[in-house]
Design a protein around this motif. Structure first.
Motif, PDB file in Angstrom:
ATOM      1  N   UNK A   1      -4.159   2.759  -3.982  1.00 44.43           N
ATOM      2  CA  UNK A   1      -3.067   1.989  -3.555  1.00 44.43           C
ATOM      3  C   UNK A   1      -3.041   0.622  -4.535  1.00 44.43           C
TER       4      UNK A   1
ATOM      5  N   UNK B   1      -7.491  12.359   6.086  1.00 44.46           N
ATOM      6  CA  UNK B   1      -7.150  12.182   4.919  1.00 44.46           C
ATOM      7  C   UNK B   1      -8.014  12.859   3.473  1.00 44.46           C
TER       8      UNK B   1
ATOM      9  N   UNK C   1       3.766  -0.804  -9.619  1.00 47.08           N
ATOM     10  CA  UNK C   1       4.976  -1.125  -8.999  1.00 47.08           C
ATOM     11  C   UNK C   1       5.283  -2.651  -9.616  1.00 47.08           C
TER      12      UNK C   1
ATOM     13  N   UNK D   1      -1.835   7.872   3.553  1.00 47.01           N
ATOM     14  CA  UNK D   1      -2.038   6.930   4.434  1.00 47.01           C
ATOM     15  C   UNK D   1      -2.591   8.001   5.838  1.00 47.01           C
TER      16      UNK D   1
ATOM     17  N   UNK E   1      -8.129   5.949  -1.425  1.00 46.76           N
ATOM     18  CA  UNK E   1      -7.157   5.789  -1.156  1.00 46.76           C
ATOM     19  C   UNK E   1      -6.762   4.123  -1.318  1.00 46.76           C
ATOM     20  N   UNK E   2      -7.511   3.455  -1.166  1.00 47.99           N
ATOM     21  CA  UNK E   2      -7.359   1.911  -1.384  1.00 47.99           C
ATOM     22  C   UNK E   2      -7.197   1.686  -2.778  1.00 47.99           C
TER      23      UNK E   2
ATOM     24  N   UNK F   1      -6.437  -4.648   2.191  1.00 47.31           N
ATOM     25  CA  UNK F   1      -6.428  -3.954   3.406  1.00 47.31           C
ATOM     26  C   UNK F   1      -5.282  -4.235   4.335  1.00 47.31           C
TER      27      UNK F   1
ATOM     28  N   UNK G   1      -3.178  -3.230   8.092  1.00 42.86           N
ATOM     29  CA  UNK G   1      -3.050  -2.039   9.176  1.00 42.86           C
ATOM     30  C   UNK G   1      -1.603  -2.410   9.666  1.00 42.86           C
TER      31      UNK G   1
ATOM     32  N   UNK H   1       3.168  -0.832   2.841  1.00 47.30           N
ATOM     33  CA  UNK H   1       1.762  -0.193   1.745  1.00 47.30           C
ATOM     34  C   UNK H   1       0.603  -0.530   2.851  1.00 47.30           C
ATOM     35  N   UNK H   2       0.630  -0.163   3.991  1.00 48.40           N
ATOM     36  CA  UNK H   2      -0.542  -0.286   4.858  1.00 48.40           C
ATOM     37  C   UNK H   2      -1.674   0.714   4.497  1.00 48.40           C
ATOM     38  N   UNK H   3      -2.813   0.514   4.885  1.00 41.59           N
ATOM     39  CA  UNK H   3      -3.802   1.344   4.520  1.00 41.59           C
ATOM     40  C   UNK H   3      -4.308   2.261   5.620  1.00 41.59           C
ATOM     41  N   UNK H   4      -3.928   1.908   6.612  1.00 39.05           N
ATOM     42  CA  UNK H   4      -4.366   2.746   8.042  1.00 39.05           C
ATOM     43  C   UNK H   4      -3.231   2.389   9.129  1.00 39.05           C
TER      44      UNK H   4
ATOM     45  N   UNK I   1       0.126  -0.496  -6.667  1.00 40.31           N
ATOM     46  CA  UNK I   1       0.626  -1.646  -6.761  1.00 40.31           C
ATOM     47  C   UNK I   1       1.083  -2.431  -8.059  1.00 40.31           C
TER      48      UNK I   1
END
Lengths: 434, 209
Positions: free
Chosen positions: B190, B179, B197, A159, B186-187, A76, A78, A116-119, B194
């Motif tokens: 992600x 969203x 990548x 995002x 989403x996490x 996580x 921000x 690569x922030x989540x919000x 990652x």
């Protein structure tokens, strides 16, 4: 020094009356930077920003790329964009928020992708009612356009961005005060260390906090490359900057100028910029970078608008706002109004700031109103010394945040530069300027 | 009014869902509540506390810190005259004095008809149009005495209702979009990106060596 003809980066679009709409934004190359960024690896985007040596445009002037590199790995993360512009005489973010909200949103998305922030949260000063409406409308348009939200432009990157209103507090612009405010609390700055929210930030998670103008530069940097940005300006002062000019000039306003290539003399006197002092008067003093900065006199007018040069000369470029005072200005009154601001805006956590600002305000007001005493100048310097020991620049700090050490700047430098004028107030019991 | 309207409650719930921690919605919800009555009454703060699962003292603790959040009633129009440095240099205190005379109230007071409140504001970032002021946080620049009088007349006659809504109304643009999937999804995506990548980077590294 000649004025440069470098093209503006963050204000180019503003010549159009509808610059805040998606239609105009797309017609002027909008969201192309984001599309390009999304085709790169996040690390490559961050490398471009590093190569640009983009200094934060909020006031502290810390390199944005370095801030990003300190972000702790975490599922996580921000991003908080600081649009809580409240430093007196600074009005450039206000302009960008109202007139180019998509530029700030695009920059925010580029930074969100690179880190690569989540919000992400765009914190807009509460007093900017129109700015809040324009920013929310632009964000709604951006969602509709597929530029933000789920699977942006089909890249797989998602995002969420939230526009968050402030509610009136200068201290909420301080990085950690901003986070507290965003958490729904009083905007009390947090005790350091950690010095950067990249380690412990919003809700205790790794967080990047960047200024709005910093964000507005990112689409250009991605499009043209970090080296092209670094080629503008000189030394560590790269790119352009929006300088907010106010006070006794013929043409106050925001001027985007190539960094370091223009002097304060150009900014204040060039016919296409400040246009000189009004009513044919002379320059008495100017504040080079927000009211937290020590003052300059006519002797320093040929300094370039360069962060390092201004720093070496004993002040700071700070928030990029320049306040001009003419020869009929009562400097006691000007210094009093500045310290009154800090007195009203001190959050009250630290004794030197909370108490010191109040006492300084009272003593300067007494002098200005004609009831000053002989020993008042020493008393003022002594109280200032208790807040920022040594009265040097950059100042020593006795408080949680830098609001405290900003209090003495106007008072100490006004006394150093215009001691006689303070003494006339005290001896004659009146202001020579009425 | 003792409580928030049903519409405001629905909007408050929407705001709370935007943040990882619903407490973050407190300031936006206070703005929302102010839009209804122009200020935050003790009853409304209790209702906010109930909605958010915090104590009324926590609501007051936050609200009382911020200039724009009013825990006392104010007039329909809050006139905020900036007197900070750039405005000071351009006659702000003379303007403020005129405002006191014209409205026949001092700084911090409200006219008996509850129409106007007057306050001395800190810098509102409109310094190239000094002296400037805000009415309910809408900007008016280069204000001289005459322009001030016209402004007051226009406001009182309701001629500026479209531009200047009553006190408390801040942004009239509602959020649209989001969203559309849970943040957890989403996490997870992600984390997957990652990993992919990292694999690409490792492969590129292996190729180079």
């Amino acid at each position: 020094m000649a004025l440069t003809d470098a093209s503006p980066i963050v204000t180019a679009r503003l010549r159009h009356g509808d610059s805040h709409t998606l239609e105009r934004y797309l017609a002027t190359g909008g969201y192309d930077g984001l599309r390009r960024a999304l085709r790169m690896e996040p690390e490559q985007v961050a490398e471009e920003v590093n190569a640009a040596s983009l200094l934060g445009r909020g006031g502290a002037g810390f390199p944005a790329g370095r801030k990003w590199s300190m972000l702790r790995p975490s599922p996580v993360r921000y991003l908080v964009v600081n649009g809580d512009e409240s430093e007196p005489a600074t009005f450039k973010d206000h302009l960008l928020i109202e007139r180019d909200p998509h530029g700030i949103i695009e920059g925010t998305l580029i930074a969100a992708y690179a880190n690569q922030v989540t919000q992400a949260f765009i914190f807009v000063r509460g007093e900017f009612a129109l700015g809040l409406e324009r920013m929310q409308a632009a964000l709604n348009e951006a969602y509709q356009h597929g530029a933000v939200g789920r699977d942006i432009f089909g890249s797989g990157f998602s995002v969420d961005v939230v526009v968050h209103p402030g509610a009136g507090a200068y201290i909420a612009g301080e990085e950690t005060g901003l986070l507290e405010s965003l958490e729904g609390k009083r905007a009390f700055p947090r005790i350091k260390p950690p010095y950067f929210p990249a380690a412990i930030g919003l809700y205790g998670e790794p967080t990047i906090a960047n200024n709005t103008e910093t964000m507005a530069n990112l689409p250009w940097i991605v499009q043209h490359g970090g080296h092209a940005f670094a080629a503008l300006g000189e030394g560590s002062s790269t790119g352009t900057r929006v300088f907010a000019l106010s006070g006794h000039v013929r043409r106050p306003g925001n001027y985007e100028l190539e960094m370091a290539k223009t002097t304060f003399r150009d900014l204040i006197f060039a016919p296409v910029l400040g246009g000189g002092i009004r009513h044919g008067r002379e320059l008495k003093a100017f504040i080079p970078g927000g009211v937290s900065a020590p003052w300059f006199g006519p002797d320093q007018i040929d300094l370039p608008l360069d962060q390092d040069a201004v720093g070496k000369a004993g002040s700071m470029l700070g928030s990029g706002s320049v306040v001009v005072m003419d020869d009929q200005t009562c400097v006691v009154r000007a210094a009093w109004r500045i310290v009154r601001f800090f007195y009203r805006e001190s959050c009250g956590q630290c004794t030197p700031c909370r108490e010191g600002a109040g006492w300084i305000e009272k003593v300067v007001r007494r002098i200005e109103e004609g009831s000053g005493r002989e020993q008042d100048l020493d008393l003022l310097l002594d109280v200032c010394d208790n807040i920022a020991p040594g009265l040097s620049w950059p100042p020593q700090q006795t408080t949680i945040c830098v609001l405290g050490p900003s209090i003495p700047s106007s008072i100490v430098w006004a006394i150093r530069m215009f001691r006689d004028e303070f003494l006339v107030h005290i001896k004659e019991g009146a202001c020579p300027y009425g | 009014m003792a409580r928030l309207s049903a519409e405001a409650v629905a909007q408050a719930r929407e705001l709370m869902s935007l943040y990882p921690d619903s407490r973050s919605a407190l300031v936006p919800i206070c703005h929302l509540a102010q839009a209804e009555e122009g200020w935050l009454s003790p009853e409304v703060m209790e209702h906010i506390a109930e909605l958010m699962g915090i104590t009324p003292a926590e609501v007051l603790g936050t609200a009382s810190f911020y200039e724009m959040l009013r825990t006392e009633p104010v007039g329909r129009y809050m006139v905020s005259v900036c007197t900070n440095i750039a405005c000071l240099l351009n006659g702000a205190y003379e303007l403020l004095e005129h405002a006191e005379e014209r409205l026949a109230i001092g700084v911090g007071a409200t006219t008996p008809d509850q129409m106007f409140s007057l306050e001395e504001a800190e810098c509102i970032a409109f310094c190239d149009r000094a002296p400037c002021l805000q009415v309910n946080h809408r900007f008016f620049g280069s204000v001289d005495d005459e322009r001030f009088d016209t402004l007051v007349e226009d406001l009182a006659a309701g001629r500026l209702d479209d531009d200047v809504p009553h006190h408390g109304v801040l942004s009239r643009v509602r959020r649209q979009g989001g969203l559309a999937v849970p943040a957890e999804q989403v996490r997870a995506e992600r984390a997957e990106a990652d990993r992919a990548r990292a694999e690409r980077a490792a492969a590129a590294q292996a190729e180079r060596s």
